[in-house]
Design an enzyme around this catalytic site. Sequence first.
Site, PDB file in Angstrom:
ATOM      1  N   CYS A   1       0.817  -1.235   0.000  1.00 26.31           N
ATOM      2  CA  CYS A   1       0.000   0.000   0.000  1.00 26.31           C
ATOM      3  C   CYS A   1       0.844   1.275   0.000  1.00 26.31           C
ATOM      4  O   CYS A   1       0.311   2.369  -0.180  1.00 26.31           O
ATOM      5  CB  CYS A   1      -0.935   0.018   1.196  1.00 26.31           C
ATOM      6  SG  CYS A   1      -2.237  -1.203   1.070  1.00 26.31           S
TER       7      CYS A   1
ATOM      8  N   HIS B   1      -3.009   7.373   3.183  1.00 28.71           N
ATOM      9  CA  HIS B   1      -3.483   6.101   2.626  1.00 28.71           C
ATOM     10  C   HIS B   1      -4.847   5.774   3.249  1.00 28.71           C
ATOM     11  O   HIS B   1      -5.049   5.982   4.444  1.00 28.71           O
ATOM     12  CB  HIS B   1      -2.465   5.004   2.945  1.00 28.71           C
ATOM     13  CG  HIS B   1      -2.931   3.635   2.552  1.00 28.71           C
ATOM     14  ND1 HIS B   1      -3.421   3.365   1.296  1.00 28.71           N
ATOM     15  CD2 HIS B   1      -2.993   2.470   3.252  1.00 28.71           C
ATOM     16  CE1 HIS B   1      -3.766   2.094   1.236  1.00 28.71           C
ATOM     17  NE2 HIS B   1      -3.521   1.527   2.406  1.00 28.71           N
TER      18      HIS B   1
ATOM     19  N   ASN C   1     -10.294   0.482   0.389  1.00 25.14           N
ATOM     20  CA  ASN C   1      -8.836   0.524   0.241  1.00 25.14           C
ATOM     21  C   ASN C   1      -8.470   0.007  -1.155  1.00 25.14           C
ATOM     22  O   ASN C   1      -8.581  -1.191  -1.421  1.00 25.14           O
ATOM     23  CB  ASN C   1      -8.204  -0.339   1.337  1.00 25.14           C
ATOM     24  CG  ASN C   1      -6.683  -0.336   1.272  1.00 25.14           C
ATOM     25  OD1 ASN C   1      -6.082   0.205   0.354  1.00 25.14           O
ATOM     26  ND2 ASN C   1      -6.058  -0.963   2.259  1.00 25.14           N
TER      27      ASN C   1
END
Length: 334
Positions: free
Chosen positions: A116, A258, A288
């Site tokens: 990520c 994020h 996500n």
Amino acid sequence: MSPIRAVIKGVGGYVPEYILTNQELEKMVETNDEWITSRTGIKERRLLKGDDQGTSAMAVKAVRELLEKTNTNPEDIDFILCSTITPDFLCPVTSNLICDMVGAKNAFSFDLMAACSGFLFALSTGANFIESGRYKKGIIIGGDKMSSIVNYTDRNTCILFGDGAGCVLLEAEENSPYGIIDMAMKTDGSGLPYLNIRGGGSRLAPQEYNKDNHEKYFIYQEGATVFKTAVTRMADIAAHIMERNNLTGEDVQWLVPHQANKRIIDATADRMGVSASKVTLNIEKYGNTTNGTLPLCFWDFEKQFKKGDNIILAAFGGGFTWGSMYIKWAYDSH
Ligand code: COA
């Protein structure tokens, strides 16, 4: 310090049309909208449907939009970097396919993987190519088709992820006060047990897939451990970048974090002394998207960013990997 700055000149993005809501997930696994919303902040996510559609299908749409918005000739692009953990193929890499599809005939390209944190790491890599003086224009893409590695019978993970891609145009500018000012990146491979996809690589190769081990080919996460680690490390590194650049929460116009969990984002903003109104949030509608989260935040908030804004990026992902970046935004969007 190089007199050349890597400056973001435009943003592109794409999310698929199909919306998977919490209500829909309630029919698939033992969960409910209240649990998902209160624990994660997610209401819905987008999924890429259709045969023969990989991450490049979304990335190409994002890049085409970027080229059009910035009036850029694809043949003037020197490099395209794509951060993804769901490449179309292992070979050729996704960025090679994208170059071909958008007509970036003079560009070199490669993919970059850091879970990520991938987009932040790729943006740092691209910025360094530009600051070296060897290259003038590059496109940095972050995108994932997470639905290709999510097990839709595992309630621990299937509620979290979505598909999407975004990108930015980076250009060289001499002695500019704008652009990418500072960056910090960290990794810790002891995170392996807590967030992984064990199958499909060289240790558990595709040909070893069978009905007993098939779950190892999906994403696995021990949520609580990852949560605790993410909260401290993402906040620590963002605070470090602010300190190193003499910035207080008041000096920061935007935190672009994020989008893994709204509670992690809130904790990071608190630690940085940045108020909630300055935090870019789109987790409620996309979930996500792994490498897609940061560029999709740029895409959704571009019109609100002003020339001269101090923007702090913060990311955390599997590995573990984490990082932060300080950008002085270079343009007003009209
Ligand atoms: N619906 C309902 N209950 C669920 C559920 C779901 N979708 N998923 C898990 N649960 C249950 C668990 O089984 C557990 O039940 P138990 O106490 O009876 O065993 C309980 O909820 C608590 O589980 P836990 O994993 O401790 O929840 P949590 O508060 O940590 O939230 C996450 C889970 C995944 C939302 C959270 O840990 C998280 O966001 N982790 C980090 C994600 C991240 O940052 N990733 C970064 C890299 S991408």
